[in-house]
Design an enzyme around this catalytic site. Structure first.
Site, PDB file in Angstrom:
ATOM      1  N   HIS A 113      10.518  -3.680   2.795  1.00 30.48           N
ATOM      2  CA  HIS A 113      10.926  -2.283   2.681  1.00 30.48           C
ATOM      3  C   HIS A 113      11.432  -1.776   4.017  1.00 30.48           C
ATOM      4  O   HIS A 113      11.033  -2.264   5.075  1.00 30.48           O
ATOM      5  CB  HIS A 113       9.837  -1.379   2.103  1.00 30.48           C
ATOM      6  CG  HIS A 113       8.571  -1.207   2.908  1.00 30.48           C
ATOM      7  ND1 HIS A 113       7.822  -2.258   3.394  1.00 30.48           N
ATOM      8  CD2 HIS A 113       7.895  -0.070   3.269  1.00 30.48           C
ATOM      9  CE1 HIS A 113       6.743  -1.779   4.012  1.00 30.48           C
ATOM     10  NE2 HIS A 113       6.769  -0.466   3.971  1.00 30.48           N
ATOM     11  N   GLU A 157       4.917  -5.133   8.321  1.00 37.01           N
ATOM     12  CA  GLU A 157       3.516  -4.957   7.911  1.00 37.01           C
ATOM     13  C   GLU A 157       2.907  -6.252   7.385  1.00 37.01           C
ATOM     14  O   GLU A 157       1.682  -6.421   7.392  1.00 37.01           O
ATOM     15  CB  GLU A 157       3.398  -3.870   6.831  1.00 37.01           C
ATOM     16  CG  GLU A 157       3.665  -2.463   7.347  1.00 37.01           C
ATOM     17  CD  GLU A 157       3.413  -1.395   6.273  1.00 37.01           C
ATOM     18  OE1 GLU A 157       3.248  -0.225   6.639  1.00 37.01           O
ATOM     19  OE2 GLU A 157       3.392  -1.725   5.069  1.00 37.01           O
ATOM     20  N   HIS A 210       0.829  -1.219   0.000  1.00 34.41           N
ATOM     21  CA  HIS A 210       0.000   0.000   0.000  1.00 34.41           C
ATOM     22  C   HIS A 210       0.861   1.267   0.000  1.00 34.41           C
ATOM     23  O   HIS A 210       0.565   2.232   0.717  1.00 34.41           O
ATOM     24  CB  HIS A 210      -1.013  -0.010   1.158  1.00 34.41           C
ATOM     25  CG  HIS A 210      -0.415  -0.106   2.543  1.00 34.41           C
ATOM     26  ND1 HIS A 210      -1.046  -0.734   3.582  1.00 34.41           N
ATOM     27  CD2 HIS A 210       0.748   0.370   3.052  1.00 34.41           C
ATOM     28  CE1 HIS A 210      -0.305  -0.640   4.665  1.00 34.41           C
ATOM     29  NE2 HIS A 210       0.785   0.043   4.377  1.00 34.41           N
ATOM     30  N   HIS A 217      -0.661   5.185   9.553  1.00 29.96           N
ATOM     31  CA  HIS A 217       0.743   5.618   9.627  1.00 29.96           C
ATOM     32  C   HIS A 217       0.808   6.975  10.299  1.00 29.96           C
ATOM     33  O   HIS A 217       1.108   7.984   9.659  1.00 29.96           O
ATOM     34  CB  HIS A 217       1.344   5.709   8.224  1.00 29.96           C
ATOM     35  CG  HIS A 217       1.241   4.454   7.414  1.00 29.96           C
ATOM     36  ND1 HIS A 217       0.073   4.039   6.815  1.00 29.96           N
ATOM     37  CD2 HIS A 217       2.155   3.499   7.114  1.00 29.96           C
ATOM     38  CE1 HIS A 217       0.278   2.902   6.164  1.00 29.96           C
ATOM     39  NE2 HIS A 217       1.534   2.542   6.328  1.00 29.96           N
TER      40      HIS A 217
HETATM   41 FE    FE Z   1       2.379   0.916   5.366  1.00 28.65          FE
END
Ligand code: FE
Ligand code: FE
Lengths: 124, 282, 282, 124
Positions: B193, B240, B12, B59
């Site tokens: 990431h 995540e 996302h 976030h």
């Molecule tokens: Fe995220």
């Protein structure tokens, strides 16, 4: 305090746990305040004055003024909060991430295009 | 009876939203990302759900450090689009399904999941980017959405096993709702990431693809992977991916799922993009 | 190593705070209530803890319907006194223990309790009335406090069994903290009361006293009592008693506890007042 | 919707579940607003005008104006929220609770002094 924290030893990586969160509480809440356009403008007009409204340490304030994100992380900042500073400056997330690696923006972008930073093999 | 019939998994990345919203979707860099979702948009047209149960993480937009819920389930009529600092994304407001959402909340709490119920929840890119990828640019979203926020920002985050178990509980909850509703469940975030520190930009293509393989074939085993491995191998934000395990746990675990689509690409901004569509095996 | 050595149970009727704060504590009506805490104040002087882990529920003061956490653990440095509509009670600010609180939060989440972490938490009579009862009128509270809010306002609330299990997990968490701290755990709320509807004023003396007996002698069994029985027998607000099970679960369950004090009185305003002090058996 | 709700059948008792909560959302959030002295004063100055600022049903507004707490409960109010109206009026929790029982304040107080409302034995 005494539960294992093995994630403390990952190179180039700061895990945002309760300890960091406590250290960086006001730094992060300051960042959060930048979600309103009014506050962004006040911050831009006089960064030092705006920062002085927050119960942050002098180190934290200086790291924000210097846009030294690695220092901000060490002082308890969390990247999603710190991103609000970048947003205020008009930076993308890629520019922010790159700025922490010691690479130029161009170098970082090219590294990502070439498949990103390679993981260090585990058993060596 | 309501039924979960399919699950969708996707990264996302906020830059995907920014690319769409600033008209850059046609650039070659982004075309490579969006091409992975062409099939998905078609599949959606043929399989449009009544409700998407959408697992994502906020976030630092709806939740600051004042209050950090481990799981927050949105039971409101609608969810506004958050201004994350760059202005709110120009996408339609997200419509909830308060009846089903409250039913699931009740069932989960009675099943010993200590969730937080959220009636005011501005949703950020974690939720809207997957919707844009799956539904394209629309004037109105084609279905209702029940958002579930998972804390993956401050450690400790819930374990993969906890998320997997909660997925199972969500399936039980949906199946005890007495309206006929077709429900899809989406797990978002990931893949590898790292957005911070000297190691920013880490991508672990092999680990990601192994994750996809195991998510399809051996999710129960995968759910036992410790946090530390996610962080070491897939970067600090790779954690995540525990949210994908929740969606997978909500599938029929008695049968092998049908893999309708699989896509993997590097990069989108700082991130590896992964995407799967699974239907329940028959 | 930190240790839980004792548990305290008490009702947290708001009118008790009002009586204290308006100088009515000397009236015969209130004297009967306060007399039950004379021993407790003495006991506290001899057993002053470093930290009280205080389980209570907010009553629509810190939490509205916007966000309803099942469990919210306060990890802040301090907790302001809420203004519940009558003005804030004139008692000292409550000082937290962020280090131990964060440690417990981490341990609980790793133990599959999906708590919410609260860093901004104004505390209401649910927390301050027990403190006034146990410590009297003081300029400064004699110890640190870690507040844990439990949702007992909107159904479904966590089950007695869940609360009991969480008590056990709190004990494990405290015992893995490496500073020497004497910790007491308090469960508050109850006993039988109903504040609403035609049945308001319900008091079930027998049920309450059976509850006290079982809490002391057979807590595991008591923890399985279904919600419905609390509501039917002890009134709609009697459900607060699930919080007592959490404190009891945090005691040494291998040994019979030492009953240092037991008190029961009707009425304080709409409510039956119950109070127990248990020390860990040796 | 389909999970068992056996608590629906307890006489003289409304359980505040998600269904009631949804029904009473704005009624309860209105009550919550009375925690600020400013809002209390605005409400007292013109109840109807203040209530019109909230997305409440006409029934809910009227029940508030009538101080009909039983009706407020039926329309989704929760007692801890409704207590803010009582606080604004300077009532105690005992006065509020009593007002729902059909007893006078004095009668209710005496019932409590005499040990409270007796439970109805289970098997009859
Ligand atoms: Fe995220
Ligand atoms: Fe209470």
């Amino acid at each position: 305090m005494s539960l294992d924290k093995p994630y403390k030893n990952i190179p180039g990586t700061t895990i945002f746990d309760a300890e960091q969160s406590r250290k960086g509480y006001y730094l992060n809440q300051f960042c959060m305040s930048l979600m309103s356009a009014d506050n962004r403008n006040r911050f831009k007009a006089d960064e030092r004055a705006y920062l002085n409204e927050w119960a942050m340490t002098e180190d934290q304030k200086q790291a924000v003024i210097d846009r030294d994100l690695n220092r901000c992380l060490a002082l308890g900042g969390n990247i999603y909060f710190l991103a609000k500073i970048g947003a205020t400056d008009g930076l993308s997330f890629q520019q922010m991430a790159g700025s922490m690696t010691g690479m130029t923006e161009q170098e970082y972008r090219e590294m990502m295009l070439a498949g990103g930073r390679k993981p260090v093999p585990k058993n060596n | 009876m309501a039924k979960i019939t399919a699950s969708v998994y996707t990264s996302h990345v906020p830059a995907i939203g920014a690319a769409l919203d600033s008209g850059k979707a046609g650039e070659p860099y982004w075309q490579k990302v969006f091409s992975g979702y062409d099939y998905s948009k078609k599949w959606n047209k043929d399989n449009i759900p009544d409700v998407v149960f959408l697992i994502y993480n906020d976030h630092a937009n709806a939740f600051s450090l004042s209050l950090i819920p481990t799981f927050a389930l949105g039971t409101a009529e609608s969810f506004p689009i958050a201004d994350e600092g760059w202005g709110a994304r120009p996408v339609p407001v997200v419509k909830g399904h308060p009846e089903l959402a409250s039913h699931i909340a009740q069932s989960l709490i009675q099943d010993d999941f200590d969730i937080t119920i959220a009636n005011e929840l501005p949703v950020d890119h974690g939720l809207t980017v997957p919707m844009s990828l799956m539904f394209g640019e629309v004037d109105e979203w084609p279905c209702y959405v029940i958002p579930l926020h998972v804390n993956v920002v401050q450690y400790p985050v819930p374990s993969g096993a906890r998320c997997f178990a909660m997925g199972k509980a969500i399936r039980r909850a949906v199946e005890s709702f007495d309206q006929d509703l077709n429900v899809h469940i989406w797990g978002t975030g990931g893949m590898s990431h790292q957005l911070q520190g000297a190691r920013a930009g880490l991508i672990n293509e092999k680990w990601d693809n192994d994750f996809l393989d195991e998510l399809i074939a051996e999710p129960e085993k995968l759910s036992k992977k410790p946090h530390l491995e996610y962080v070491e191998e897939a970067g600090s934000e790779g954690i995540e991916l525990v949210m994908w395990l929740m969606a997978r746990g909500a599938m029929n675990l008695e049968k092998e799922p049908i893999v309708k689509h699989r896509f993997y690409h590097v990069p989108a901004s700082n991130t590896a993009v992964g995407h799967l569509i699974l239907e329940d095996g028959i």
